[in-house]
Design a protein around this motif. Structure first.
Motif, PDB file in Angstrom:
ATOM      1  N   VAL A  66       0.854  -1.348  -0.050  1.00 42.98           N
ATOM      2  CA  VAL A  66      -0.071  -0.076  -0.089  1.00 42.98           C
ATOM      3  C   VAL A  66       0.846   1.137  -0.006  1.00 42.98           C
ATOM      4  N   THR A  67       0.484   2.113  -0.986  1.00 46.45           N
ATOM      5  CA  THR A  67       1.271   3.343  -0.929  1.00 46.45           C
ATOM      6  C   THR A  67       0.538   4.285  -1.140  1.00 46.45           C
ATOM      7  N   SER A  68       0.784   5.629  -0.510  1.00 43.52           N
ATOM      8  CA  SER A  68      -0.254   6.886  -0.725  1.00 43.52           C
ATOM      9  C   SER A  68       0.659   8.063  -1.289  1.00 43.52           C
ATOM     10  N   GLU A  69       0.108   9.133  -1.172  1.00 48.42           N
ATOM     11  CA  GLU A  69       0.709  10.408  -1.876  1.00 48.42           C
ATOM     12  C   GLU A  69       0.418  11.512  -0.872  1.00 48.42           C
TER      13      GLU A  69
ATOM     14  N   LEU B   4       0.066   9.380   7.727  1.00 45.94           N
ATOM     15  CA  LEU B   4      -0.067   8.004   7.173  1.00 45.94           C
ATOM     16  C   LEU B   4       0.988   7.168   7.798  1.00 45.94           C
ATOM     17  N   LYS B   5       1.594   7.430   8.845  1.00 50.15           N
ATOM     18  CA  LYS B   5       2.721   6.831   9.319  1.00 50.15           C
ATOM     19  C   LYS B   5       2.016   5.401   9.956  1.00 50.15           C
ATOM     20  N   GLY B   6       2.876   4.145   9.420  1.00 47.55           N
ATOM     21  CA  GLY B   6       2.313   2.828   9.824  1.00 47.55           C
ATOM     22  C   GLY B   6       1.107   2.410   9.087  1.00 47.55           C
ATOM     23  N   LYS B   7       0.358   3.361   8.405  1.00 49.72           N
ATOM     24  CA  LYS B   7      -0.736   2.759   7.654  1.00 49.72           C
ATOM     25  C   LYS B   7      -0.525   2.476   6.212  1.00 49.72           C
ATOM     26  N   VAL B   8       0.734   2.874   5.633  1.00 49.02           N
ATOM     27  CA  VAL B   8       1.171   2.672   4.166  1.00 49.02           C
ATOM     28  C   VAL B   8       2.538   2.216   4.173  1.00 49.02           C
ATOM     29  N   ASP B   9       3.015   1.348   3.041  1.00 49.98           N
ATOM     30  CA  ASP B   9       4.431   1.196   3.243  1.00 49.98           C
ATOM     31  C   ASP B   9       5.095   2.147   2.703  1.00 49.98           C
ATOM     32  N   ALA B  10       4.846   2.868   1.959  1.00 50.58           N
ATOM     33  CA  ALA B  10       5.617   4.258   1.222  1.00 50.58           C
ATOM     34  C   ALA B  10       4.768   5.253   0.837  1.00 50.58           C
TER      35      ALA B  10
ATOM     36  N   VAL C 223      -8.132  -9.552  -8.804  1.00 52.02           N
ATOM     37  CA  VAL C 223      -7.499  -9.374 -10.168  1.00 52.02           C
ATOM     38  C   VAL C 223      -6.219  -9.700 -10.097  1.00 52.02           C
ATOM     39  N   GLU C 224      -6.270 -10.771 -10.805  1.00 57.99           N
ATOM     40  CA  GLU C 224      -4.583 -11.584 -10.894  1.00 57.99           C
ATOM     41  C   GLU C 224      -3.690 -10.426 -11.500  1.00 57.99           C
ATOM     42  N   GLY C 225      -2.662 -10.236 -10.808  1.00 54.55           N
ATOM     43  CA  GLY C 225      -1.495  -9.372 -11.285  1.00 54.55           C
ATOM     44  C   GLY C 225      -1.520  -8.125 -10.501  1.00 54.55           C
ATOM     45  N   VAL C 226      -2.656  -7.900  -9.578  1.00 56.10           N
ATOM     46  CA  VAL C 226      -2.385  -6.689  -8.838  1.00 56.10           C
ATOM     47  C   VAL C 226      -1.716  -6.712  -7.725  1.00 56.10           C
ATOM     48  N   ALA C 227      -0.470  -6.247  -7.332  1.00 52.78           N
ATOM     49  CA  ALA C 227       0.365  -6.506  -6.387  1.00 52.78           C
ATOM     50  C   ALA C 227       0.312  -5.557  -5.036  1.00 52.78           C
ATOM     51  N   GLY C 228      -0.677  -4.461  -5.496  1.00 54.74           N
ATOM     52  CA  GLY C 228      -0.919  -3.838  -4.180  1.00 54.74           C
ATOM     53  C   GLY C 228      -1.755  -2.459  -4.719  1.00 54.74           C
ATOM     54  N   PHE C 229      -1.802  -1.335  -3.737  1.00 51.08           N
ATOM     55  CA  PHE C 229      -2.547  -0.223  -4.376  1.00 51.08           C
ATOM     56  C   PHE C 229      -1.861   1.027  -3.812  1.00 51.08           C
ATOM     57  N   HIS C 230      -2.304   2.022  -4.798  1.00 48.37           N
ATOM     58  CA  HIS C 230      -1.642   3.269  -4.781  1.00 48.37           C
ATOM     59  C   HIS C 230      -2.871   4.242  -4.311  1.00 48.37           C
ATOM     60  N   ILE C 231      -2.993   4.774  -3.016  1.00 47.90           N
ATOM     61  CA  ILE C 231      -4.419   5.605  -2.551  1.00 47.90           C
ATOM     62  C   ILE C 231      -3.842   7.020  -2.796  1.00 47.90           C
ATOM     63  N   MET C 232      -4.346   7.517  -3.899  1.00 49.31           N
ATOM     64  CA  MET C 232      -4.016   9.151  -4.036  1.00 49.31           C
ATOM     65  C   MET C 232      -5.166   9.718  -3.491  1.00 49.31           C
ATOM     66  N   ALA C 233      -5.211  10.145  -1.997  1.00 49.31           N
ATOM     67  CA  ALA C 233      -6.229  10.928  -1.594  1.00 49.31           C
ATOM     68  C   ALA C 233      -5.843  12.431  -1.532  1.00 49.31           C
TER      69      ALA C 233
END
Lengths: 308, 222, 146
Positions: free
Chosen positions: A18-21, A40-46, A275-285
């Motif tokens: 999980v990444t965010s912005e 975001l600390k502790g809630k996302v990986d990067a 969905v096969e091939g989705v390795a994670g999520f990028h949450i742009m709030a």
């Protein structure tokens, strides 16, 4: 493992990443970026830090990266080819890496005509595919783009963007293939609202085995209102917002719209997980970072794994 | 051709205001074709300037002359018999012509009457569009004969970017996405495979990054 | 100023507007004598230079009279003339001469009454605008010279 990047480690461990912005401030107040980091600390990986997003001047991604790094987060250095030539780009990559920043996103950037400096020179010395090649060469060969050796080369985990919704659709998988051939490690996609079309794109991606050559993080953006949905649908180039989404947002009372937006976002993540091939999520709030923990939690993506 | 557009009259009036006798020089090449600085435009501008000054009660003497080519010293020589009788020269040629006049005549001011725009082709009567940036290392052989340097808003050599919509560029619905055009053409030629070959980072020295450019043909140069 | 009689040059296509002027004559309609009619083979043939020279040489107003839309003997001469007129209007504004001094009209051969009306309207309009700013200064200069 190619790098020390926490994002790479999470992805390699097989967990959904999980990444965010974070958008840096339009000024010199570092507290703003630090506060966003705290949320975001502790809630996302990067955490991606945008580079003059929408061609508006903001605090540099590099400087904001350093603040986040100091606060214990894993920042991702976004860099666009619009504002710097290859000398300046490589110099910033060296500087960032020296500050412990080991993950970056290679972009071409929005055109200056969208921002507040439409009169600025449009650099584009290299494009995003050539940018990936350059960072890979710095890492894997220890050489600058010009060919000279680098003392202690920067080991960057290399990301890039992909927009499954832009035209021509038939080129969208092929362009990803070019980025993979250039050496990209992970992809963050454009915000996904048209899940059917995304799934169709992923079919193409899997058919060529590209999901095995790079990690694909599906991009999502919660809508704050029906107005935002309409704006994204009509005004943002390369954005695909189906009518049903706009209708659903417009169908609830104004004070409930934000919640509806979060619901849509969480439901999208649930469906995309399958969905096969989705390795994670990028949450742009966008300017709504405080909602990210709630989305991550409701999507069942907490706690974040610890990797060493 | 090299395209150009007349500068605003206001700017031109200020250039010539200090002078009484002007030589207005057109060019029979590119600027004639793009209707910016040929014989006809020289006549119109001379008339317009005369009227603008007449309105203020000033008479200005404008001599009109259109050369075969202003970027060639040979033709610039034709100005010699006329230069004695004027206080300043205004050139309606591209920037190359203006500079040739400045080089030849050391003691007389020369002013540009047009803004030189780009190397382009005519899309239809009255419409010209950019086609080439003179990068000095032509890519057209790789891109189906359509140039991404001149015609992609981000000079993407490996496009299209994520802003391509319905064949148009993200900057404006009036601008074609050149990568859509390239792709359509590659498909029509059965050369789709070409698309996935990565075009490497460009050496901009040939495009001017190496300083002012010059071509020397040893067989022709004396 | 009260005695100001504007000079107006009217470029009239020989097919319709010029015939309309004739029709006005045979119908014995009155219209101001300020219009100096120049017969042209087509309004599309009236060059920007002709219009500008007319003003430079002292016209207070210029009329370009073409056939009605769809009636041009050369198909699009009238349309081209209209575009040229709006281009010259802009150039005139740049020079500092009112664009209204230049008028584009479209007439059929039978419109003798409309021609007379137009001539009256244009003359009145230019009379109100006064002498062309170019003539104002050049004529005063001439007086000084005397």
């Amino acid at each position: 493992m190619k790098t020390e990047s926490v994002l790479e480690k999470v992805l390699a461990s097989g967990n959904l990443a999980v990444t965010s912005e974070c958008g840096p401030p339009r000024g010199t107040n570092a507290e703003i970026i630090k506060a966003k980091g705290e949320l975001l600390k502790g809630k996302v990986d990067a955490v991606n830090v945008t580079d003059n997003q929408t061609a508006m001047v903001r605090m540099s991604s590099f400087a904001a990266n350093v603040f986040l790094k100091q606060a214990g987060l894993n920042p991702i250095l976004q860099m666009v080819t619009r504002d710097r030539n290859r000398l300046a780009m490589q110099a910033d990559i060296l500087g960032a890496y020296a500050h412990g920043i080991n993950t970056m996103l290679c972009l071409s950037g929005d055109h200056p005509s969208f921002g507040d400096h439409p009169m600025a020179a449009n650099v584009h010395d290299i494009d995003s595919v050539q940018f990936i090649q350059m960072v890979k060469k710095m890492r894997d060969e220890g050489k600058f783009q010009g060919g000279a050796d680098i003392d202690n080369p920067p080991k960057m985990f290399i990301g890039a963007a992909a927009n499954p919704f832009a035209d021509p659709f038939e080129l969208r998988v092929a362009r990803l293939a070019k980025k993979v051939a250039a050496g990209v490690d992970f992809i963050q996609t454009q915000c996904i609202y048209n899940l059917d079309k995304f799934e169709k794109w992923m079919e193409g991606v899997r058919a060529r085995g590209l999901h095995e050559k790079c990690y694909i993080l599906a991009g999502v953006t919660p809508m704050k209102s029906a107005g935002m949905a309409r704006y994204m649908k009509n005004k943002v180039p390369g954005m695909d917002v189906p009518d049903e989404v706009v209708k659903r947002m417009a169908g609830v009372p104004k004070e409930k719209m934000a919640d509806e937006g979060i619901d849509i976002c969480v439901e999208s993540i649930q469906r995309l997980k399958e969905v096969e091939g989705v390795a994670g999520f990028h949450i742009m709030a966008i300017e709504w970072e405080k909602k990210v923990p709630e989305i991550v939690e409701r999507a069942g993506l907490l706690p974040r794994p610890t990797v060493s | 051709m090299i395209t150009a557009e007349r500068k605003p009259l206001e700017e031109l009036i200020e250039y010539v205001r200090p002078y009484d006798r002007i030589l207005l020089v057109g060019c029979n090449e590119c600027v004639t074709v793009c209707a910016a600085g040929g014989r006809k435009e020289v006549g119109l501008l001379a008339s317009a300037l005369k009227m603008a000054f007449a309105k203020e009660g000033k008479t200005i003497d404008i001599k009109e002359l259109t050369l075969e080519r202003q970027c060639d010293p040979e033709y610039i020589e034709e100005l010699v018999p006329h230069i004695e009788d004027v206080d300043a020269v205004m050139s309606m040629a591209c920037g190359c012509g203006v500079q040739e006049i400045a080089k030849r005549f050391k003691n007389i001011p020369v002013f540009p009457a047009v803004n030189t725009k780009f190397m382009g082709a005519s899309e239809q009567q009255g419409i010209w569009a950019e086609r080439c940036q003179g990068c000095g290392d032509c890519l057209l052989g790789l891109t189906g004969g359509i140039c991404p340097i001149a015609r992609c808003s981000k000079h993407l050599m490996n496009g299209p970017c994520g802003g391509s919509t319905n064949g148009k560029c993200e900057i404006s619905p009036d601008v074609d996405c050149v990568w859509q055009l390239i792709w359509d053409r590659l498909k029509a030629l059965g050369m789709e495979d070409r698309y996935e070959e990565i075009i490497p980072a460009k050496d901009w020295r040939t495009a001017g990054g190496g300083g002012p450019r010059k071509i020397i043909r040893e067989d022709l140069a004396e | 100023m009260e005695n100001f009689e504007p000079i107006i040059v009217a470029f009239c296509c020989q097919y319709c507007p010029y015939t309309a002027a004739d029709t006005a004559g045979t119908q014995r309609l009155c219209y101001p004598a300020n219009l100096k009619i120049i017969r042209v083979p087509c309004a599309g043939k009236v060059d920007a230079m002709h219009i500008l020279k007319a003003f430079e040489k002292g016209a207070d107003g210029v009329v370009v009279a073409a056939c009605l839309e769809g009636d041009c003997h050369f198909e699009t001469g009238n349309i081209k003339a209209a575009r040229r007129v709006s281009y010259i209007k802009k150039l005139m504004e740049e020079i500092g001469v009112e664009g209204e001094r230049l008028e584009m009209v479209m007439l059929s051969a039978g419109m003798g009454d409309r021609f007379a009306e137009m001539a009256t309207e244009v003359t009145e309009k230019i009379r109100k605008l006064g002498p062309s700013p170019i003539n104002l200064n050049t004529s005063s200069q001439k007086q000084e010279a005397c």
